[in-house]
Design a protein around this motif. Structure first.
Motif, PDB file in Angstrom:
ATOM      1  N   GLY A 175      59.901  49.370  83.220  1.00 39.06           N
ATOM      2  CA  GLY A 175      60.134  50.421  82.237  1.00 39.06           C
ATOM      3  C   GLY A 175      58.951  50.574  81.307  1.00 39.06           C
ATOM      4  O   GLY A 175      57.927  49.883  81.429  1.00 39.06           O
ATOM      5  N   VAL A 176      59.101  51.474  80.353  1.00 40.99           N
ATOM      6  CA  VAL A 176      58.072  51.755  79.350  1.00 40.99           C
ATOM      7  C   VAL A 176      58.416  50.994  78.082  1.00 40.99           C
ATOM      8  O   VAL A 176      59.558  51.021  77.611  1.00 40.99           O
ATOM      9  CB  VAL A 176      57.986  53.263  79.069  1.00 40.99           C
ATOM     10  CG1 VAL A 176      56.956  53.545  77.982  1.00 40.99           C
ATOM     11  CG2 VAL A 176      57.641  54.024  80.334  1.00 40.99           C
ATOM     12  N   VAL A 177      57.440  50.289  77.525  1.00 40.28           N
ATOM     13  CA  VAL A 177      57.644  49.542  76.278  1.00 40.28           C
ATOM     14  C   VAL A 177      57.567  50.518  75.117  1.00 40.28           C
ATOM     15  O   VAL A 177      56.507  51.095  74.847  1.00 40.28           O
ATOM     16  CB  VAL A 177      56.595  48.425  76.123  1.00 40.28           C
ATOM     17  CG1 VAL A 177      56.795  47.682  74.809  1.00 40.28           C
ATOM     18  CG2 VAL A 177      56.672  47.462  77.302  1.00 40.28           C
TER      19      VAL A 177
ATOM     20  N   LYS B 239      59.103  33.009  70.517  1.00 37.07           N
ATOM     21  CA  LYS B 239      59.950  34.094  70.999  1.00 37.07           C
ATOM     22  C   LYS B 239      59.373  35.429  70.547  1.00 37.07           C
ATOM     23  O   LYS B 239      58.908  35.559  69.419  1.00 37.07           O
ATOM     24  CB  LYS B 239      61.371  33.925  70.461  1.00 37.07           C
ATOM     25  CG  LYS B 239      62.288  35.105  70.758  1.00 37.07           C
ATOM     26  CD  LYS B 239      63.595  34.979  70.014  1.00 37.07           C
ATOM     27  CE  LYS B 239      64.464  36.207  70.206  1.00 37.07           C
ATOM     28  NZ  LYS B 239      65.701  36.156  69.445  1.00 37.07           N
ATOM     29  N   ARG B 240      59.408  36.391  71.446  1.00 42.06           N
ATOM     30  CA  ARG B 240      58.963  37.747  71.129  1.00 42.06           C
ATOM     31  C   ARG B 240      59.861  38.719  71.878  1.00 42.06           C
ATOM     32  O   ARG B 240      60.162  38.493  73.051  1.00 42.06           O
ATOM     33  CB  ARG B 240      57.501  37.943  71.537  1.00 42.06           C
ATOM     34  CG  ARG B 240      56.920  39.277  71.097  1.00 42.06           C
ATOM     35  CD  ARG B 240      55.604  39.535  71.821  1.00 42.06           C
ATOM     36  NE  ARG B 240      54.517  38.734  71.339  1.00 42.06           N
ATOM     37  CZ  ARG B 240      53.635  39.111  70.410  1.00 42.06           C
ATOM     38  NH1 ARG B 240      53.755  40.308  69.863  1.00 42.06           N
ATOM     39  NH2 ARG B 240      52.651  38.337  70.051  1.00 42.06           N
ATOM     40  N   SER B 241      60.279  39.793  71.230  1.00 44.27           N
ATOM     41  CA  SER B 241      61.190  40.751  71.838  1.00 44.27           C
ATOM     42  C   SER B 241      60.561  42.134  71.892  1.00 44.27           C
ATOM     43  O   SER B 241      59.722  42.487  71.056  1.00 44.27           O
ATOM     44  CB  SER B 241      62.513  40.816  71.062  1.00 44.27           C
ATOM     45  OG  SER B 241      63.168  39.571  71.081  1.00 44.27           O
ATOM     46  N   LEU B 242      60.983  42.915  72.875  1.00 42.26           N
ATOM     47  CA  LEU B 242      60.504  44.285  73.017  1.00 42.26           C
ATOM     48  C   LEU B 242      61.635  45.156  73.554  1.00 42.26           C
ATOM     49  O   LEU B 242      62.625  44.651  74.093  1.00 42.26           O
ATOM     50  CB  LEU B 242      59.286  44.348  73.939  1.00 42.26           C
ATOM     51  CG  LEU B 242      59.430  43.811  75.364  1.00 42.26           C
ATOM     52  CD1 LEU B 242      59.933  44.876  76.333  1.00 42.26           C
ATOM     53  CD2 LEU B 242      58.093  43.283  75.866  1.00 42.26           C
ATOM     54  N   GLN B 243      61.467  46.455  73.403  1.00 42.40           N
ATOM     55  CA  GLN B 243      62.426  47.425  73.918  1.00 42.40           C
ATOM     56  C   GLN B 243      61.823  48.104  75.137  1.00 42.40           C
ATOM     57  O   GLN B 243      60.703  48.597  75.099  1.00 42.40           O
ATOM     58  CB  GLN B 243      62.783  48.459  72.850  1.00 42.40           C
ATOM     59  CG  GLN B 243      63.747  47.954  71.790  1.00 42.40           C
ATOM     60  CD  GLN B 243      65.158  47.761  72.316  1.00 42.40           C
ATOM     61  OE1 GLN B 243      65.600  48.490  73.201  1.00 42.40           O
ATOM     62  NE2 GLN B 243      65.852  46.780  71.781  1.00 42.40           N
ATOM     63  N   LEU B 244      62.587  48.125  76.236  1.00 41.65           N
ATOM     64  CA  LEU B 244      62.141  48.710  77.498  1.00 41.65           C
ATOM     65  C   LEU B 244      63.073  49.864  77.862  1.00 41.65           C
ATOM     66  O   LEU B 244      64.295  49.713  77.830  1.00 41.65           O
ATOM     67  CB  LEU B 244      62.177  47.639  78.592  1.00 41.65           C
ATOM     68  CG  LEU B 244      61.286  47.838  79.814  1.00 41.65           C
ATOM     69  CD1 LEU B 244      59.817  47.738  79.425  1.00 41.65           C
ATOM     70  CD2 LEU B 244      61.610  46.792  80.872  1.00 41.65           C
ATOM     71  N   LYS B 245      62.506  51.033  78.179  1.00 42.93           N
ATOM     72  CA  LYS B 245      63.315  52.193  78.538  1.00 42.93           C
ATOM     73  C   LYS B 245      62.827  52.768  79.856  1.00 42.93           C
ATOM     74  O   LYS B 245      61.661  52.623  80.232  1.00 42.93           O
ATOM     75  CB  LYS B 245      63.244  53.251  77.430  1.00 42.93           C
ATOM     76  CG  LYS B 245      61.854  53.830  77.205  1.00 42.93           C
ATOM     77  CD  LYS B 245      61.787  54.745  75.992  1.00 42.93           C
ATOM     78  CE  LYS B 245      62.659  55.955  76.104  1.00 42.93           C
ATOM     79  NZ  LYS B 245      62.491  56.915  74.985  1.00 42.93           N
TER      80      LYS B 245
ATOM     81  N   PHE C 147      51.980  53.447  75.068  1.00 39.06           N
ATOM     82  CA  PHE C 147      53.300  53.018  75.531  1.00 39.06           C
ATOM     83  C   PHE C 147      53.110  52.425  76.935  1.00 39.06           C
ATOM     84  O   PHE C 147      53.211  53.133  77.926  1.00 39.06           O
ATOM     85  CB  PHE C 147      54.284  54.181  75.553  1.00 39.06           C
ATOM     86  CG  PHE C 147      54.589  54.737  74.194  1.00 39.06           C
ATOM     87  CD1 PHE C 147      55.651  54.256  73.446  1.00 39.06           C
ATOM     88  CD2 PHE C 147      53.797  55.737  73.642  1.00 39.06           C
ATOM     89  CE1 PHE C 147      55.927  54.768  72.192  1.00 39.06           C
ATOM     90  CE2 PHE C 147      54.056  56.250  72.394  1.00 39.06           C
ATOM     91  CZ  PHE C 147      55.122  55.770  71.659  1.00 39.06           C
ATOM     92  N   PRO C 148      52.807  51.130  77.024  1.00 43.29           N
ATOM     93  CA  PRO C 148      52.492  50.535  78.322  1.00 43.29           C
ATOM     94  C   PRO C 148      53.722  50.373  79.203  1.00 43.29           C
ATOM     95  O   PRO C 148      54.862  50.292  78.724  1.00 43.29           O
ATOM     96  CB  PRO C 148      51.904  49.169  77.949  1.00 43.29           C
ATOM     97  CG  PRO C 148      52.540  48.842  76.631  1.00 43.29           C
ATOM     98  CD  PRO C 148      52.716  50.159  75.927  1.00 43.29           C
ATOM     99  N   VAL C 149      53.480  50.322  80.513  1.00 45.17           N
ATOM    100  CA  VAL C 149      54.537  50.051  81.486  1.00 45.17           C
ATOM    101  C   VAL C 149      54.564  48.553  81.751  1.00 45.17           C
ATOM    102  O   VAL C 149      53.519  47.918  81.947  1.00 45.17           O
ATOM    103  CB  VAL C 149      54.297  50.823  82.793  1.00 45.17           C
ATOM    104  CG1 VAL C 149      55.311  50.420  83.850  1.00 45.17           C
ATOM    105  CG2 VAL C 149      54.379  52.323  82.539  1.00 45.17           C
TER     106      VAL C 149
END
Length: 644
Positions: free
Chosen positions: A239-241, A260-266, A298-300
């Motif tokens: 997905g796209v970050v 810990k690190r979090s990201l949103q993927l769509k 917005f990297p993949v």
């Protein structure tokens, strides 16, 4: 007939004669005649054991007849055969190439086998302990030209032998391993078996590249499918970050810390999911993603072997065998980039990872007013939140404590020690005395954002990040060198500095009175580009929620409830510059609706609170005087005692 050989003669091997016991010799030519005399001849002769009566008399000495012994034949000397390998070279070994079989054809009855495969993933060399003892182990995954995958595991000495030899991406010929049923608790590959290598196993690198064997194999699922998957399922997702949070530190049950690190993927399913990176993923791929997002891109991201978790919503997290690929060269990645540039950036997207106010999360953005409004920390478990706030006040009289420097295993004790008065310090926990103590931070800070103020406590690591120096050095400046000017200059540099504070909020009881205590877990300097993106992401979530709701207000847009505002980290009420809450239409300073953020009483604001003038116990972060005393707000109400 029983024949006695006690009086047999001996054979003259040289002359071919029979030498009897009486010394006479009989030639071999007469032997046949003697046999005829004893056993007879022709078809009427009797078989041995049933001799005729006339022959039995030969054994009767009284008859004067003595039977000659049976004939003996001379020994033959056999000449040794000529050597088969005379005047020849050494025996040549069988250099035929091994017979390579597909991974999917392997089974415990395969006999001798050899596979040619590429290493797609390699785990860390780790130690373990079980009831049978301890040891070390590592594993790696293989992929061959037919798409077969299998996991290989090495233990102890074999792990040491092959760990450095195995490199992700290289091709190998592997043979003489032991096949056993796959342990589904640790092995997610679609194979009923796994390989265990031993001392007889061989691992040979192939230096010639084989284009028939791919670098990796994916089975991507859409984010919309994750919502219906079972917990602990292993999936591949791409997905796209859309956003990423800074790295945080988490204390594990074992007492060790991890990142810990979090990201949103769509993706194109109209759904987004939270992906959590643990450990080394935060520094390598995580930092690369952070840099790309900070630059406005917005990297993949492709996640291979991520684990589905469920905690008030679905999420994906990395495991030891996971792999992250930033901007991969895949057809799926190119399709996503084209979709995002065309319509994905502004397309409505619903997150399947719902934010919540409890349960050990450190990346939930909150405001200071929400700590009180949402009663954070009052549940059974602590709340972990992130606030963007400014340090406006520090209590400097007791900014440190004396700590035990002794080691308990691989960790320092750090418990408070007491001065014995003779130059030594005693630790009650270790039950020992030491000649020198350590100095560690215990800072009491007052933070302020656009919604209010709160007190927090910052310990060693966070204190060093804020002050820019170890607690021992600052102690020597103030108490050993007595350099008040330098000490105040250090404090002044911290004045009105904005940080992103990661807080642990938990209610504790002091003197039978419950008090909510906020402890700083980690401090990060504000990255304004990343912080702006976080705010924009929250606004996007709010806009999406409004667009997806059927309730519409009179102006054509739906009113946002206080519950939704809390969900997106927005303040529930407006506040004035002092952080006093204004609700139900009351004006901030009307005397009736205003309440003091320090003591909680109405009729005045925190700047005029009488409880902040009881004594010079703190340092005003501006460095100037307040009320002619050089101090600001020494006294603190009872509800803030827990912060100390």
């Amino acid at each position: 007939m029983i024949i006695s050989f006690e009086q047999h003669g001996r054979s003259d091997l040289s002359g071919g004669r029979q030498i009897n016991n009486n010394g006479t010799a009989t030639s071999h030519a007469g032997i046949g005649q003697q046999r005829q005399q004893v056993f007879g001849s022709g078809s009427g002769s009797s078989l041995p054991g049933s001799a005729p009566p006339s022959a039995r008399s030969y054994n009767n000495p009284s008859a004067g007849l003595v039977r000659d012994p049976p004939p003996t034949y001379p020994l033959q000397r056999h000449q040794p055969p000529p050597p088969m390998y005379q005047n020849r070279g050494p025996v040549a070994r069988n250099e035929a190439p091994p017979r390579i079989i597909p991974i999917n054809a392997l089974n415990p009855y395969s006999g001798r086998w050899t596979i040619k495969a590429r290493v797609t993933s390699k785990g860390d060399l780790r130690t373990y302990n079980n009831p049978r003892g301890g040891g070390k182990v590592f594993s790696f995954d293989l992929l061959d030209a037919d798409g077969g995958e299998i996991r290989v595991t090495c233990f102890n000495a074999v792990a040491d032998q092959f760990f450095d030899q195995i490199v992700v991406g290289n091709l190998y010929l592997i043979s003489r391993g032991n096949l056993r049923p796959a342990q589904r608790k640790f092995n997610h590959l679609p194979n009923d078996y796994e390989i265990s290598l031993d001392n007889a196993s061989t691992v040979q690198q192939c230096h010639e590249e084989d284009a028939a064997i791919p670098q990796n194999q994916y089975n991507f699922r859409s984010i919309g499918d994750i919502e219906s998957m079972e917990t602990n399922s292993i999936i591949d997702v791409i997905g796209v970050v859309s956003s990423i949070s800074p790295t945080g530190t988490i204390m594990k049950k074992t007492g060790t810390e991890t990142q810990k690190r979090s990201l949103q993927l769509k993706d194109m399913s109209g759904r987004s999911v939270e992906v959590t990176m643990w450990g080394s993923f935060c520094n390598a791929e995580g930092q690369k993603l952070q840099s790309l997002c900070d630059s406005g891109e917005f990297p993949v991201l492709a996640v291979k072997a991520g684990r589905v978790s469920e905690f008030n919503g679905k999420a994906v997290s990395t495991i030891g065998s996971s792999q992250l690929f930033v901007e991969p060269d895949l057809a799926e990645a190119q399709k996503l980039k084209e979709w995002f540039a065309r319509e994905g950036r502004s397309a409505p997207c619903i997150s399947i990872s719902r934010e919540f106010t409890g349960g050990g999360r450190v990346d939930v953005r909150k405001t200071i007013s929400q700590i009180k409004d949402e009663k954070l920390g009052t549940s059974e478990k602590p709340d972990w939140i992130t606030v963007n706030a400014t340090i406006i006040y520090m209590k400097v009289d007791n900014f440190y404590y004396t700590a035990c420097p002794l080691m308990n295993g691989d960790r320092q004790c750090n418990k408070k020690v007491t001065d014995n008065g003779d130059g030594t310090w005693r630790c009650e926990k270790c039950d020992k005395c030491v000649d020198e103590c350590d100095y560690r931070y215990i800072l009491q800070l007052q933070l302020q954002d656009h919604t209010g103020l709160t007190w927090v406590t910052a310990f060693q690591e966070a204190g060093e990040e804020i002050m820019g120096m170890p607690a021992k050095d600052l102690y020597y400046v103030k108490h050993e060198h007595n350099d008040e000017d330098k000490f105040e200059d250090i404090i002044r540099k911290v004045a009105f500095t904005k940080y992103i504070f990661k807080l642990k909020v938990k209610e504790e009881t002091y003197g039978d009175e419950p008090t909510v205590k906020a402890t700083v877990v980690k401090v990060d300097k504000v990255n304004y580009s990343s912080d702006t993106r976080t705010i924009l992401d929250a606004m996007e979530k709010l806009r999406t929620a409004e667009a997806g709701s059927s309730g519409v207000g009179t102006s054509g847009t739906r009113d946002v409830s206080s519950v939704e505002r809390r969900e997106f980290g927005l303040p529930a009420n407006q506040s004035d510059q002092y952080g006093n809450q204004s609700s139900n239409g009351a004006r901030p300073h009307d005397g009736g609706g205003a309440s003091c953020d320090v003591c909680g009483n109405t009729g005045h604001v925190s700047a005029n609170c009488p409880n902040t003038r009881s004594g010079p116990q703190g340092q005003y972060m501006g460095g100037g005087s307040y009320g002619g005393s050089g101090s600001y707000g020494g006294g603190l109400p009872r509800q803030h005692v827990g912060s100390y």
